[in-house]
Scaffold this active site. Structure first.
Site, PDB file in Angstrom:
ATOM      1  N   ARG A  66       0.866  -1.178   0.000  1.00  0.00           N
ATOM      2  CA  ARG A  66       0.000   0.000   0.000  1.00  0.00           C
ATOM      3  C   ARG A  66       0.903   1.229   0.000  1.00  0.00           C
ATOM      4  O   ARG A  66       2.058   1.171   0.451  1.00  0.00           O
ATOM      5  CB  ARG A  66      -0.899   0.006   1.231  1.00  0.00           C
ATOM      6  CG  ARG A  66      -1.808  -1.229   1.354  1.00  0.00           C
ATOM      7  CD  ARG A  66      -2.625  -1.163   2.628  1.00  0.00           C
ATOM      8  NE  ARG A  66      -3.492  -2.321   2.787  1.00  0.00           N
ATOM      9  CZ  ARG A  66      -3.164  -3.434   3.439  1.00  0.00           C
ATOM     10  NH1 ARG A  66      -1.968  -3.522   4.002  1.00  0.00           N
ATOM     11  NH2 ARG A  66      -4.007  -4.439   3.536  1.00  0.00           N
TER      12      ARG A  66
ATOM     13  N   LYS B 171      -2.252  -0.041   7.115  1.00  0.00           N
ATOM     14  CA  LYS B 171      -3.686   0.200   7.219  1.00  0.00           C
ATOM     15  C   LYS B 171      -4.347  -0.663   8.285  1.00  0.00           C
ATOM     16  O   LYS B 171      -5.228  -0.190   9.016  1.00  0.00           O
ATOM     17  CB  LYS B 171      -4.323  -0.076   5.853  1.00  0.00           C
ATOM     18  CG  LYS B 171      -5.837   0.052   5.816  1.00  0.00           C
ATOM     19  CD  LYS B 171      -6.359  -0.279   4.439  1.00  0.00           C
ATOM     20  CE  LYS B 171      -7.879  -0.209   4.387  1.00  0.00           C
ATOM     21  NZ  LYS B 171      -8.388  -0.571   3.049  1.00  0.00           N
TER      22      LYS B 171
ATOM     23  N   TYR C 201      -9.158 -11.747  -5.544  1.00  0.00           N
ATOM     24  CA  TYR C 201      -8.199 -12.054  -6.596  1.00  0.00           C
ATOM     25  C   TYR C 201      -8.397 -13.474  -7.113  1.00  0.00           C
ATOM     26  O   TYR C 201      -8.188 -13.745  -8.295  1.00  0.00           O
ATOM     27  CB  TYR C 201      -6.772 -11.869  -6.074  1.00  0.00           C
ATOM     28  CG  TYR C 201      -6.478 -10.459  -5.639  1.00  0.00           C
ATOM     29  CD1 TYR C 201      -6.179  -9.469  -6.568  1.00  0.00           C
ATOM     30  CD2 TYR C 201      -6.528 -10.097  -4.300  1.00  0.00           C
ATOM     31  CE1 TYR C 201      -5.931  -8.173  -6.182  1.00  0.00           C
ATOM     32  CE2 TYR C 201      -6.276  -8.798  -3.897  1.00  0.00           C
ATOM     33  CZ  TYR C 201      -5.976  -7.843  -4.842  1.00  0.00           C
ATOM     34  OH  TYR C 201      -5.736  -6.550  -4.438  1.00  0.00           O
TER      35      TYR C 201
END
Length: 640
Positions: free
Chosen positions: A370, A398, A507
């Site tokens: 990220r 996060k 995914y």
């Protein structure tokens, strides 16, 4: 070495004649001067034999000095004989200052400052501009060496800029920008104790809630302050944005509302939820996404529910927002970059001149980080594990979790290049812990910003001929490549730092290897049995289907009928009416039809074997069911 005989700090009792003689030496060394210069200097010294008294004159009088007198005033300043006042220094454009500073007592300090600025990545032009615009003025006015400058001196200079703007309207933006950079350089020199604050100071919660009805504003602000105890600053900021939008809506529809307890579902909440369908993004001008609508409803619902649970006096007496108020979430697939786009973007980043930001993006693509995790990496992020290779330690991000990611030689080369490109300096305060930290991505003595990374990505995407790309798409591309390579769900979760399987399953749904392999197996099997289906025709002529051979050998779906046979291309599928009559309870036959039924049974058995060889299992079962039914019919006919 500075020539001490010429530019040593002058005592207050220095005679005018000595000052004049020093000025003549200065002019001779500079190759400048004429009779106007020398006459202006003598006139100045006659009026102010103690040159420091000139600074007591009104600002307008000091600024009115003519072009022959100004070189003498500049000489007095750089030789530390005159402190003219910050008000004069910020009004006066010292265009020839660097020429006057040569061999002056200020030059060593300025050279030290510019050298430090260059080490931090500032260009020579920018470093010189900061030195002349800020540091030289501070050295002139304070009379102190560089090492003794303090934060208060910078504030005094900025205060003079504010006063100038107030009187003349001339902005101080350039002074503020260069002062910010000067402060950061002084911090890395060890002169200032704290690093420069962010150039853009965020608004306070009170300021962000300015558009909320005045009677409700204290509750909005108090709630956000309370959330600071359990949420990250970024989360609180996001809540403030969403609640401010709700507050603006209330101000528009009911500006006289006096308390949150007066909120009514039909009057306030339901119209607010409906209004979100037409709300536009303030940046793009496009309607907000469904996900954003959900977040805004959640923010308001949690706000009202929590203050009710906490027992606040002005809390609503009943629940106002329910689960059914949330729009259905869109199940979108991760936006990865196709292989060709990924290669083009990588090439554009590899050729970039802004190496630090470009290499940061290459690391993000190679490790699936990220953007916050990327910019929080520290210098010691690479760990060598005996027998296990090299690993990248990803800091708390996060989800407040750390993880280790295996890296290859390409990533190690990138990190080595970043280490050589980054600007050195003192450790910077970590935004999470407050402790000093050596961050991997530093530029101009500060942490590389998200905006700088995004701008570089936009530039590279435009050069590669691609549309708008976000840094998070590089993370999606990393994960997609792993899924295509057959990585397990558990490994993907560990590499991406996911805490639930649902996050990683997105995914897995993107490219399901089982679905693909089954599709390809069935397609290849069909092609091997029937060959390509003729194109451009709505019906298949018999010769195209049978190839002029026996109808039972044709690569088609076949059915034996009482008066003939049916042939269908596999793309058409089985006929739902094939042999329906034979299975119908109303169907009757007798011994006169035994020959036809026996022939049909033989064909049905052969068709079952043919279908099984072709892999049409359901078709084979259909034919065997017909054989069983014909056996019954033949038996009944023979007995009758």
């Amino acid at each position: 070495m500075q020539p001490a005989h010429d530019y040593a700090p002058a005592p207050e009792s220095e005679r005018p004649a000595d000052v004049y003689a020093a000025y003549l030496v200065h002019l001779q060394r500079r190759g400048r001067g004429n009779t106007a210069y020398t006459q202006a200097a003598r006139s100045f010294l006659r009026r102010w034999p103690q040159v420091g008294r000139w600074a007591d004159l009104p600002l307008d009088t000091r600024l009115a000095a003519n072009c022959s007198t100004r070189p003498f005033i500049t000489f007095l300043m750089v030789s530390r004989r005159l402190q003219p006042g910050y008000d004069y220094l910020v009004h006066r454009k010292l265009s020839s200052l660097w020429h006057e500073l040569t061999d002056s007592c200020l030059e060593p300090d300025l050279n030290q400052f510019i050298g430090a600025a260059s080490e931090l990545g500032f260009s020579q032009r920018v470093a010189s501009a900061i030195g002349s615009q800020i540091i030289a003025r501070l050295l002139i006015q304070t009379g102190l060496p560089l090492a003794d400058l303090r934060e208060s001196d910078l504030q005094d200079l900025l205060h003079a800029c504010d006063i100038r703007q107030m009187h003349t309207g001339r902005g101080a933006k350039h002074y503020r920008a260069t002062t910010h950079s000067a402060r950061q350089i002084l911090f890395h020199l060890g002169i200032l104790d704290s690093e420069a604050r962010p150039a853009v100071t965020p608004l306070s919660l009170e300021e962000r809630m300015a558009d909320v009805p005045s009677a409700l504003r204290p509750a909005f602000v108090a709630y956000l302050h309370r959330k600071r105890a359990t949420c990250t600053p970024k989360t609180v900021s996001s809540l403030a944005t969403r609640l401010a939008h709700f507050g603006r809506y209330l101000a528009a529809v009911d500006p006289d509302i006096v308390s949150l307890a007066a909120l009514d579902r039909r009057r306030h909440i339901e119209p607010f939820i409906t209004s979100l369908t037409t709300t536009v993004n303030s940046v793009t001008g496009e309607p907000i996404t469904v996900a954003d609508r959900i977040r805004r409803v959640h923010a308001v619902g949690n706000f009202l529910a929590e203050i009710t649970e906490w027992g606040w006096d002005d809390a609503p007496p009943r629940k106002l927002i329910f689960r059914a108020d949330l729009p259905r979430a869109q199940r979108v697939l991760p936006r990865y970059l196709p292989v060709d786009a990924d290669r083009k973007l990588t090439a554009a980043l590899s050729n970039s001149t802004y190496r630090l930001a470009a290499d940061a993006l290459l690391v993000q693509r190679a490790c699936g980080l990220r953007i916050g995790e990327l910019l929080d990496l520290e210098l010691d992020c690479i760990h060598e594990i005996p027998g296990q290779g090299s690993w990248l330690k990803v800091p708390l991000g996060k989800l407040d979790s750390e993880r280790m990611i295996p890296v290859d030689e390409e990533v190690l080369t990138l990190v080595d290049r970043i280490t050589a490109t980054r600007s050195p300096g003192r450790p910077l305060r970590h935004p999470r812990t407050g402790a000093p930290a050596d961050f991997l991505f530093t530029h101009h003595g500060k942490r590389l910003s998200q905006s700088a990374v995004r701008q570089e990505l936009n530039r590279a995407a435009a050069e590669a001929g691609l549309g708008h790309i976000t840094p998070h798409q590089l993370r999606h591309t990393y994960a997609t490549a792993l899924i295509n390579a057959g990585v397990s769900l558990q490994a993907l979760m560990a590499l991406l730092g996911h805490v639930s399987t649902q996050m990683s399953l997105r995914y897995a749904h993107l490219f399901d290897a089982t679905v693909r392999s089954e599709y390809e197996r069935a397609l290849n099997l069909a092609k091997s049995h029937i060959g390509p289906i003729p194109a451009g025709r709505t019906q298949l002529p018999l010769t195209d289907v049978t190839g002029d051979g026996g109808w039972k050998d044709a690569p088609a779906i076949k059915s034996r009928l009482a008066g003939g046979y049916c042939l269908r291309a596999p793309a058409q599928g089985s006929c739902p009416y094939a042999n329906i009559c034979e299975h119908c309870p109303s169907f009757h036959t007798d011994s006169t039809h035994l020959a036809v039924l026996s022939a049909q049974r033989v064909d049905a058995r052969d068709l079952a074997d043919d279908a099984e060889k072709r892999g049409w299992i359901e078709e084979a079962e259909r034919h065997r069911a017909l054989v069983s039914r014909l056996d019954v019919l033949i038996s009944e006919s023979a007995a009758g």
